[in-house]
Design a protein around this motif. Structure first.
Motif, PDB file in Angstrom:
ATOM      1  N   VAL A  90       9.740   3.848  -4.316  1.00 22.43           N
ATOM      2  CA  VAL A  90       9.697   3.438  -5.712  1.00 22.43           C
ATOM      3  C   VAL A  90       9.872   4.713  -6.511  1.00 22.43           C
ATOM      4  N   HIS A  91      10.978   4.792  -7.241  1.00 20.08           N
ATOM      5  CA  HIS A  91      11.332   6.013  -7.953  1.00 20.08           C
ATOM      6  C   HIS A  91      10.177   6.495  -8.833  1.00 20.08           C
ATOM      7  N   GLY A  92       9.816   7.742  -8.640  1.00 16.17           N
ATOM      8  CA  GLY A  92       8.764   8.363  -9.438  1.00 16.17           C
ATOM      9  C   GLY A  92       7.350   8.029  -9.005  1.00 16.17           C
ATOM     10  N   LYS A  93       7.199   7.156  -8.016  1.00 17.26           N
ATOM     11  CA  LYS A  93       5.855   6.750  -7.592  1.00 17.26           C
ATOM     12  C   LYS A  93       5.558   7.050  -6.138  1.00 17.26           C
ATOM     13  N   GLY A  94       6.587   7.027  -5.281  1.00 15.49           N
ATOM     14  CA  GLY A  94       6.374   7.324  -3.872  1.00 15.49           C
ATOM     15  C   GLY A  94       6.900   6.239  -2.959  1.00 15.49           C
ATOM     16  N   TRP A  95       6.384   6.236  -1.737  1.00 16.71           N
ATOM     17  CA  TRP A  95       6.796   5.280  -0.708  1.00 16.71           C
ATOM     18  C   TRP A  95       5.701   4.251  -0.505  1.00 16.71           C
ATOM     19  N   PHE A  96       6.106   2.987  -0.322  1.00 19.99           N
ATOM     20  CA  PHE A  96       5.162   1.896  -0.169  1.00 19.99           C
ATOM     21  C   PHE A  96       5.552   0.995   1.001  1.00 19.99           C
ATOM     22  N   GLU A 138       0.836  -1.201   0.000  1.00 17.30           N
ATOM     23  CA  GLU A 138       0.000   0.000   0.000  1.00 17.30           C
ATOM     24  C   GLU A 138       0.876   1.258   0.000  1.00 17.30           C
ATOM     25  N   ALA A 139       0.418   2.265  -0.731  1.00 13.29           N
ATOM     26  CA  ALA A 139       1.155   3.527  -0.815  1.00 13.29           C
ATOM     27  C   ALA A 139       0.989   4.319   0.471  1.00 13.29           C
ATOM     28  N   SER A 168       2.370  11.056   0.592  1.00 11.55           N
ATOM     29  CA  SER A 168       3.574  11.684   0.051  1.00 11.55           C
ATOM     30  C   SER A 168       4.259  12.527   1.126  1.00 11.55           C
TER      31      SER A 168
END
Length: 156
Positions: A146-152, A111-112, A115
């Motif tokens: 995850v580069h360009g997507k955020g933290w998971f 899950e994300a 930000s």
């Protein structure tokens, strides 16, 4: 130019190991920590890197410096307190709340996370503080960027 001999954020990883040793009783209250030289040798880092880790633990109130003696583990009832009360850094408070959400299942693996900007707004802190909280969770192996997507939340 020579390559770096230690990874970025090595001091945070060292602080996490020492914090765990304090919390599990491997370093009991009132006991002197091993010397800087001994700890530097154990973790294979320069003394300045180790000093950063120790400064972090001191800022959290887990240890204190005694001039002429070294660094000692504070008593349980004194931990996290300074002269003006609790001294838990903001990034630690944020990381602790996210950690609790992950451990309770509120945030599922994969899950994300919010930000940096979202965490900044929610907690009223700078993006740097939010970034530090996320980095702290990453060093504990709970989240991953995850580069360009955020933290998971890391999948186990």
């Amino acid at each position: 130019m020579s390559p770096r001999s230690t990874a970025w954020g090595a001091y945070a990883q060292i602080a996490n190991v020492l914090r765990e040793r304090i919390e599990t009783g491997a370093f009991p209250s009132g006991e002197l920590l091993p010397s800087e030289v001994r700890l530097s040798d154990e973790f294979h880092v320069a003394r300045n890197t180790l000093r950063r880790a120790l400064a972090l633990l001191e800022a959290e109130g887990l240890i204190e410096s005694l001039p002429g003696r070294g660094r000692v583990v504070r008593a349980d009832q004194e931990r996290g307190k300074g002269a003006s009360g609790p001294r838990l850094p903001q990034f630690r408070r944020i990381a602790s709340e996210i950690r609790a959400a992950i451990e309770s299942g509120e945030l599922a693996p994969g899950e994300a996370l919010p930000s940096e900007a979202g965490l900044s707004a929610r907690y009223g802190v700078s993006r740097g503080t939010a970034r530090q909280a996320l980095a702290d969770l990453a060093s504990a192996g709970l989240v991953e960027p995850v580069h360009g997507k955020g933290w998971f939340v890391r999948r186990r």
